[in-house]
Design an enzyme around this catalytic site. Structure first.
Site, PDB file in Angstrom:
ATOM      1  N   LYS A   9     -30.838 -42.853  -7.201  1.00  0.00           N
ATOM      2  CA  LYS A   9     -29.904 -42.992  -8.316  1.00  0.00           C
ATOM      3  C   LYS A   9     -30.279 -44.205  -9.182  1.00  0.00           C
ATOM      4  O   LYS A   9     -31.126 -45.027  -8.785  1.00  0.00           O
ATOM      5  CB  LYS A   9     -28.485 -43.114  -7.749  1.00  0.00           C
ATOM      6  N   TYR A  49     -22.835 -32.281 -10.481  1.00  0.00           N
ATOM      7  CA  TYR A  49     -21.620 -32.772  -9.835  1.00  0.00           C
ATOM      8  C   TYR A  49     -20.393 -31.927 -10.178  1.00  0.00           C
ATOM      9  O   TYR A  49     -19.260 -32.388 -10.008  1.00  0.00           O
ATOM     10  CB  TYR A  49     -21.380 -34.234 -10.211  1.00  0.00           C
ATOM     11  N   PHE A  57     -12.717 -39.937  -9.614  1.00  0.00           N
ATOM     12  CA  PHE A  57     -13.958 -40.695  -9.816  1.00  0.00           C
ATOM     13  C   PHE A  57     -15.002 -39.926 -10.622  1.00  0.00           C
ATOM     14  O   PHE A  57     -16.097 -40.434 -10.857  1.00  0.00           O
ATOM     15  CB  PHE A  57     -14.546 -41.109  -8.457  1.00  0.00           C
ATOM     16  N   ARG A  85     -29.630 -36.504   5.377  1.00  0.00           N
ATOM     17  CA  ARG A  85     -28.277 -37.082   5.337  1.00  0.00           C
ATOM     18  C   ARG A  85     -28.170 -38.242   6.334  1.00  0.00           C
ATOM     19  O   ARG A  85     -27.543 -39.257   6.048  1.00  0.00           O
ATOM     20  CB  ARG A  85     -27.208 -36.021   5.656  1.00  0.00           C
ATOM     21  N   THR A  91     -21.365 -41.782   2.915  1.00  0.00           N
ATOM     22  CA  THR A  91     -21.160 -41.851   1.458  1.00  0.00           C
ATOM     23  C   THR A  91     -20.752 -43.250   1.003  1.00  0.00           C
ATOM     24  O   THR A  91     -21.259 -43.755  -0.013  1.00  0.00           O
ATOM     25  CB  THR A  91     -20.075 -40.822   1.046  1.00  0.00           C
ATOM     26  N   ARG A 102     -28.133 -46.402   2.728  1.00  0.00           N
ATOM     27  CA  ARG A 102     -26.890 -46.953   2.173  1.00  0.00           C
ATOM     28  C   ARG A 102     -26.395 -48.142   2.993  1.00  0.00           C
ATOM     29  O   ARG A 102     -25.862 -49.104   2.433  1.00  0.00           O
ATOM     30  CB  ARG A 102     -25.837 -45.846   2.108  1.00  0.00           C
ATOM     31  N   ASN A 112     -24.143 -46.063  -4.536  1.00  0.00           N
ATOM     32  CA  ASN A 112     -24.629 -45.767  -3.182  1.00  0.00           C
ATOM     33  C   ASN A 112     -26.072 -45.249  -3.132  1.00  0.00           C
ATOM     34  O   ASN A 112     -26.499 -44.657  -2.153  1.00  0.00           O
ATOM     35  CB  ASN A 112     -23.644 -44.877  -2.424  1.00  0.00           C
ATOM     36  N   HIS A 115     -28.769 -39.633  -3.506  1.00  0.00           N
ATOM     37  CA  HIS A 115     -28.084 -38.348  -3.331  1.00  0.00           C
ATOM     38  C   HIS A 115     -28.919 -37.507  -2.392  1.00  0.00           C
ATOM     39  O   HIS A 115     -30.142 -37.567  -2.430  1.00  0.00           O
ATOM     40  CB  HIS A 115     -27.960 -37.607  -4.672  1.00  0.00           C
ATOM     41  N   GLU A 126     -29.513 -26.941  -5.735  1.00  0.00           N
ATOM     42  CA  GLU A 126     -29.786 -28.227  -6.383  1.00  0.00           C
ATOM     43  C   GLU A 126     -31.276 -28.397  -6.685  1.00  0.00           C
ATOM     44  O   GLU A 126     -31.631 -28.910  -7.746  1.00  0.00           O
ATOM     45  CB  GLU A 126     -29.270 -29.373  -5.507  1.00  0.00           C
TER      46      GLU A 126
HETATM   47  P1  DAT Z   1     -22.406 -37.707  -0.918  1.00  0.00           P
HETATM   48  O1  DAT Z   1     -23.136 -38.356  -2.073  1.00  0.00           O
HETATM   49  O2  DAT Z   1     -22.500 -38.548   0.323  1.00  0.00           O
HETATM   50  O3  DAT Z   1     -22.817 -36.284  -0.694  1.00  0.00           O
HETATM   51  P2  DAT Z   1     -19.970 -36.633  -2.095  1.00  0.00           P
HETATM   52  O4  DAT Z   1     -20.732 -35.389  -2.363  1.00  0.00           O
HETATM   53  O5  DAT Z   1     -18.665 -36.495  -1.368  1.00  0.00           O
HETATM   54  O6  DAT Z   1     -20.856 -37.694  -1.297  1.00  0.00           O
HETATM   55  O7  DAT Z   1     -19.664 -37.372  -3.471  1.00  0.00           O
HETATM   56  C1  DAT Z   1     -20.654 -37.472  -4.476  1.00  0.00           C
HETATM   57  C2  DAT Z   1     -20.656 -38.869  -5.003  1.00  0.00           C
HETATM   58  O8  DAT Z   1     -19.401 -39.143  -5.621  1.00  0.00           O
HETATM   59  C3  DAT Z   1     -20.808 -39.949  -3.935  1.00  0.00           C
HETATM   60  O9  DAT Z   1     -22.162 -40.206  -3.638  1.00  0.00           O
HETATM   61  C4  DAT Z   1     -20.128 -41.115  -4.558  1.00  0.00           C
HETATM   62  C5  DAT Z   1     -19.016 -40.494  -5.402  1.00  0.00           C
HETATM   63  N1  DAT Z   1     -17.748 -40.495  -4.655  1.00  0.00           N
HETATM   64  C6  DAT Z   1     -17.377 -39.646  -3.673  1.00  0.00           C
HETATM   65  N2  DAT Z   1     -16.144 -39.937  -3.225  1.00  0.00           N
HETATM   66  C7  DAT Z   1     -15.717 -40.989  -3.972  1.00  0.00           C
HETATM   67  C8  DAT Z   1     -14.534 -41.773  -3.998  1.00  0.00           C
HETATM   68  N3  DAT Z   1     -13.525 -41.526  -3.178  1.00  0.00           N
HETATM   69  N4  DAT Z   1     -14.471 -42.782  -4.894  1.00  0.00           N
HETATM   70  C9  DAT Z   1     -15.485 -43.059  -5.735  1.00  0.00           C
HETATM   71  N5  DAT Z   1     -16.636 -42.361  -5.763  1.00  0.00           N
HETATM   72  C10 DAT Z   1     -16.752 -41.359  -4.879  1.00  0.00           C
HETATM   73 MG    MG Z   2     -22.531 -34.605  -1.845  1.00  0.00          MG
END
Ligand code: DAT
Ligand code: MG
Length: 149
Positions: A9, A49, A57, A85, A91, A102, A112, A115, A126
């Site tokens: 990222k 996304y 968020f 992962r 996350t 991370r 973080n 991805h 994806e």
């Molecule tokens: P990951 O990236 O571990 O697959 P995710 O798919 O649940 O996590 O979410 C995508 C991204 O969105 C994540 O990397 C960071 C952001 N995110 C997720 N949950 C969040 C939250 N509660 N507050 C702020 N950002 C968040």
């Molecule tokens: Mg995800």
């Protein structure tokens, strides 16, 4: 054979962590199938996304991922999704185990660093969002028999 989309990222790029992050997947034994340095458009970010649309968020997430260049990669192998992962960590970097990307480099869920696809099905979707089939390389790796039984 699974494929996962991994993104370094914008914070990972800006902090000079491209090599460090790529190296972790490479050393783990995942096999690189595609790689590009690019900046995501808002349209691509909204597709990527889309599942998070409507969450509090979401806007900040799209702003962040489009804020600077990223490195997009396709990594493949048996159980590539789960292995990637685990290498990334949880996350929220504060809860991510030390030794993960991370957990070693992050402090904020909104910064973080990486991805990674979360299911086989999403890996396929994806990777195809970021790479045309002809941009992916099939190659023989001479170390494969030392990585895989
Ligand atoms: P990951 O990236 O571990 O697959 P995710 O798919 O649940 O996590 O979410 C995508 C991204 O969105 C994540 O990397 C960071 C952001 N995110 C997720 N949950 C969040 C939250 N509660 N507050 C702020 N950002 C968040
Ligand atoms: Mg995800």
């Amino acid at each position: 054979m699974e494929r996962t989309l991994i993104l370094v990222k914008p914070d990972g790029v800006q902090r000079g962590l491209i090599g460090e992050i790529v190296s972790r997947f490479e050393r783990r034994g995942l096999k690189l199938a595609g790689m590009k340095f690019m900046q995501m458009s808002r349209e691509l970010a909204e597709q990527h996304y889309g599942i998070h649309k409507g969450r509090p968020f979401y806007d900040a997430l799209v702003d962040y991922i489009t804020s600077g260049p990223i490195v997009a990669m396709a990594w493949e192998g048996k159980e590539a999704i789960a292995a990637a992962r685990a290498t990334m960590g949880a996350t929220n970097p504060v809860s991510a185990a030390p030794g993960t990307i991370r957990g070693d480099f992050g402090m904020e869920i909104g910064r973080n660093l990486v991805h990674g696809s979360d299911s086989v099905e999403n890996g396929v979707k994806e990777v195809s969002l970021f790479f045309k089939e002809e941009e992916l390389v099939a190659w023989d790796r001479v170390t494969d028999s030392w990585i895989r039984e």
